[in-house]
Structures are given as structure tokens and as C-alpha cells.
Design an enzyme around this catalytic site. Structure first.
Site: not given
Ligand code: HOZ
Length: 425
Positions: A141, A236, A264
Site C-alpha cells: 500500500y 516506501d 509518520k
Molecule cells: N493507512 C493506515 C493503516 N495502514 C490507516 C490510517 C488511519 O486510519 O488512521
């Protein structure tokens, strides 16, 4: 007001009650908890209950919730102005700290989210190489930019819709999706289309469809094939950057990418993304070059301050060693709890990232994950909520350990897992 009453109000005004889909508890039993406040390894919900948090805002909080130094730095910056839309010193300081840890890059551009970082890095890779094709891997992802929402992990895996609606076919026509852990498929693709490939983008420790630790040979093949065919390799590291080691995946694997994408941790809980590469590549980005990318809140001083304070603390001696020790303790405890209760489970871990999958081996590709296990994860999730422990509300997502988690938090969690498993027999 309780969790339930907030939820009732939320679903009326927010689609699905949430601002990001995986939070909605659609793949685990019950309704979402509403976080009221958090400190260290714990949060308190709107019912006034306290939980040990292993989701930790999905990764940024490597120091735990509300770290006093991060908050002090952010407050200091805030007092000087929340946003300038002009150069300010903390952007330079964070860039210097960032590049000091990742010396294989020469320049970095800060943006406001991981999605933005990846979207911009891919555009830059295309602009730099003059080629269109991007290779990604099933289950990885890379945020929600149109051209990467193909066979993706995270919420798309959770909801069983690996490719998003609303994305015109033409937008993904130049995205090639290959399986992880399959060197022959990669070689065959490059043999046929290598001269059209701008970049391979890969999560070096894929952590959005569980945790799919790759054989080093696979990532080495990505490195060699891109080099041979004049394409770029993008790691990534939105999740793994400054988490698996100070120097990220390059340090752990000994493989150096051409570009990296981050988010992050470098924002310490504030919205930040970044992409980095050599000066030669970065010279193609505007204002020096023809590839455009901009942002009103890019390099936001409050986020830069929080990122700086976070990097400073992660840079202290023994920081990653301590996370590794605690990770090993947690991993061992979870393994033992499953074995004692006769539950078939595998605990996969890379430093402070962990994942429990309900099958007898660690998968290395999306296809090797048994989706049946997700129901079991849902039962575990519910059992742990009842016992004051919070995991990510999807079996496709990983867990995050922080410096704020104590040995006692680990013992309490392992005991809660053991009790939950035993309650099933
Ligand atoms: N993309 C995040 C999980 N891999 C989720 C982010 C969220 O919902 O805060």
C-alpha cells in the site's frame, strides 16, 4: 458522553462515522472506541476505560502518546506561529537531521502526508527517467493516489476491494502489479518491458497486508534489475522509516534505494510526509526542475518541531536496542500464549513492528495469507478490548511497539491474549 453516543452522532455526519476507513471496525466485532486522551502506552476512551494501545496512531508515535519533549517542542514552535508558507529554520534542521541518518540521500522535500510523498516521488521518478511505467507489488500500500490504488493493502485489503472505485482505467494503465517474493516474474517483466520502467516502488518490509518479510534476495533483485534497466528503486518507508532502525531499511538490509518516501515518525504525530533522493534526482523538482509539486502546509513549523524532537530522542544510544528487546519479549509471549492454548498462530516481527497471523507459517506474499484467519483476529480483538488492550481494528494491519511500552505492559498484554485464547476452548 459515552463511546456509543458519540458513535451515534458520528455516523450521521461523517461517512461511515470516520475520517479514514480502517478505523470503522468493519472487519472486527463491535463499534469503534472514541479516544478521549492518551499518554505513554495508554489511552482513555469516552467511557472512561483505559487501554494499552498497540495501534499508536498507526505508527507515528514511536515515543508513545503525548511525549513531553515532543509536545514541548511543538508548543514552542506553535507560540512562534502555526504556519508561515515561507522558509523557516526548523525545515532546515529537520532536513539536516534526516539526511544525517540516511546519508545515501542528499536532499529531502517535506510534504504533508505519506500519500503526498509517494505521489510526488512517483511523479519525480517519471520526470527524471522520462518513462511512464511504475512497478508495484500486490498487497503493498502506497497511500491513496489514483495510480497506486491497484491490488493494494491496508483498508483495501481489509474491505476486500483491492482496487478502488473512482479511478479511471487510464490512470492505472502504466502501473504494473507483480507478486511479492517472485523473482522469476520480476525478471520476466523487466526482460520484456525494462526500458519503459521508471521505477519499482516497494515497501521493503511490506506492512500493509500484515507483515510480509521478504527474502533479501527478492529486494536485491529489485535493486539489480532497476539498475540494469535504468529505472529507479523507491523504498516506501512511510511505516518503516526511523522505526526498523535509525537508518531505516537500507541499514537493516544493506540495500540502498534511489529514492525513499517517509511520513509518520518524522512528524512525531503531526501531519508530515517526505521524499528524498540524490541531488541529481531532486534537481528535477520545481523550482530547480520541470516536475511540479507544492503545498501550503509543507514544512509546517509545528510538525517540523515535533519531528525534530522525535528524531533527537530516537537517536539516543540504545534506543533501537531497547525496542528490539521489548519486541522479542512480546513476540515470545504471544507465541507461548498461542502454543499453550493450542491456537494455530504465527507471530511475525521486525523490530518494533509485529503481526499475528492465524496460520502455521509466516507468509511472504499477499496470496500466501489465509483470509480465514481474519475472523479469528476479530475474536481476538474483541477479547482484548474486554481486557483493556487495543490492537489495530483489522487483521490485515500490524502492531506498533513504542519506547513508552513497559515490560509490564507487555506482560499484561500477553496475559490478556492467553486468557482470550483459553476462553475459546
Ligand atoms: N493507512 C493506515 C493503516 N495502514 C490507516 C490510517 C488511519 O486510519 O488512521
Amino acid at each position: 458522553m459515552s463511546n456509543a453516543s458519540w458513535w451515534e452522532r458520528a455516523v450521521k455526519v461523517l461517512p461511515g462515522g470516520v475520517n479514514s476507513p480502517v478505523r470503522s471496525f468493519k472487519s472486527v466485532p463491535g463499534d469503534p472506541l472514541f479516544f478521549r486522551s492518551a499518554k505513554g502506552s495508554r489511552f482513555v476512551d469516552e467511557d472512561g476505560r483505559s487501554y494499552i494501545d498497540w495501534c499508536l496512531s498507526w505508527g507515528p508515535l514511536i515515543l508513545g502518546h503525548a511525549d513531553p519533549d515532543v509536545h514541548a517542542a511543538a508548543a514552542e514552535a506553535m507560540a512562534e506561529g502555526a504556519s508561515f508558507g515561507a522558509p523557516s529554520r526548523r525545515e532546515v534542521l529537520l532536513a539536516e537531521a534526516f539526511l544525517q541518518r540516511l546519508p545515501h540521500f542528499e536532499q529531502v522535500r517535506f510534504v504533508s502526508s505519506g500519500t503526498e510523498a509517494v505521489m510526488s516521488a512517483v511523479r519525480l521518478a517519471r520526470g527524471f527517467t522520462g518513462r511512464d511505467v511504475i512497478v508495484k507489488f500486490t498487497g503493498c500500500y502506497h497511500g491513496h493516489a489514483d495510480h497506486l490504488l491497484v491490488d493494494a493493502g491496508s483498508g483495501l485489503a481489509t474491505f476486500g476491494t483491492p482496487s478502488s472505485g473512482g479511478v479511471p482505467a487510464g490512470f492505472t494503465a502504466t502501473t504494473a502489479v507483480l507478486p511479492l517474493d517472485d523473482i522469476p516474474a520480476l525478471e520476466a517483466f523487466f526482460g520484456e518491458h525494462g526500458d519503459k520502467v521508471a521505477a519499482i516502488i516497494v515497501e521493503p518490509f511490506p506492512a500493509n497486508a500484515g507483515l510480509l518479510i521478504q527474502r533479501p534476495e527478492f529486494l536485491q533483485a529489485c535493486r539489480e534489475l532497476t539498475r540494469k534497466h535504468g529505472a529507479l528503486l523507491i523504498f516506501d518507508e512511510v511505516i518503516t522509516g526511523f522505526r526498523v532502525a535509525a537508518g531505516g531499511a537500507a541499514e537493516v538490509l544493506g540495500i540502498t534505494p534511489d529514492m525513499g518516501t517517509y511520513g509518520k515518525i518524522i512528524g512525531g504525530g503531526f501531519p508530515v510526509g517526505a521524499y528524498a533522493a540524490s541531488r541529481e534526482i531532486m534537481d528535477h523538482i520545481s523550482p530547480n526542475g520541470p516536475v511540479y509539486q507544492a503545498g501550503t502546509l509543507s514544512g509546517n513549523p509545528v510538525a517540523m518541531a515535533a519531528g525534530l524532537a522525535t528524531l533527537e530522542k530516537t537517536g539516543r544510544p540504545g534506543f533501537y536496542e531497547d525496542l528490539e528487546r521489548k519486541g522479542a519479549l512480546l513476540e515470545g509471549g504471544l507465541r507461548q500464549a498461542a502454543a499453550d492454548a493450542g491456537v494455530t498462530a504465527t507471530v511475525v516481527r521486525q523490530g518494533s513492528l509485529f503481526w499475528t497471523v492465524f496460520q502455521d507459517h509466516a507468509p511472504r506474499s499477499f496470496e500466501a495469507i489465509d483470509p480465514q484467519g481474519m475472523d479469528t483476529y476479530g475474536r481476538l480483538h474483541r477479547g482484548l478490548i474486554e481486557r483493556g488492550v487495543y490492537l489495530a481494528p483489522s487483521g490485515w494491519e500490524v502492531g506498533f511497539l513504542s519506547a513508552a511500552h513497559s515490560d509490564e505492559d507487555i506482560e499484561t498484554t500477553v496475559a490478556a491474549v492467553a486468557e482470550t485464547f483459553k476462553s475459546w476452548s
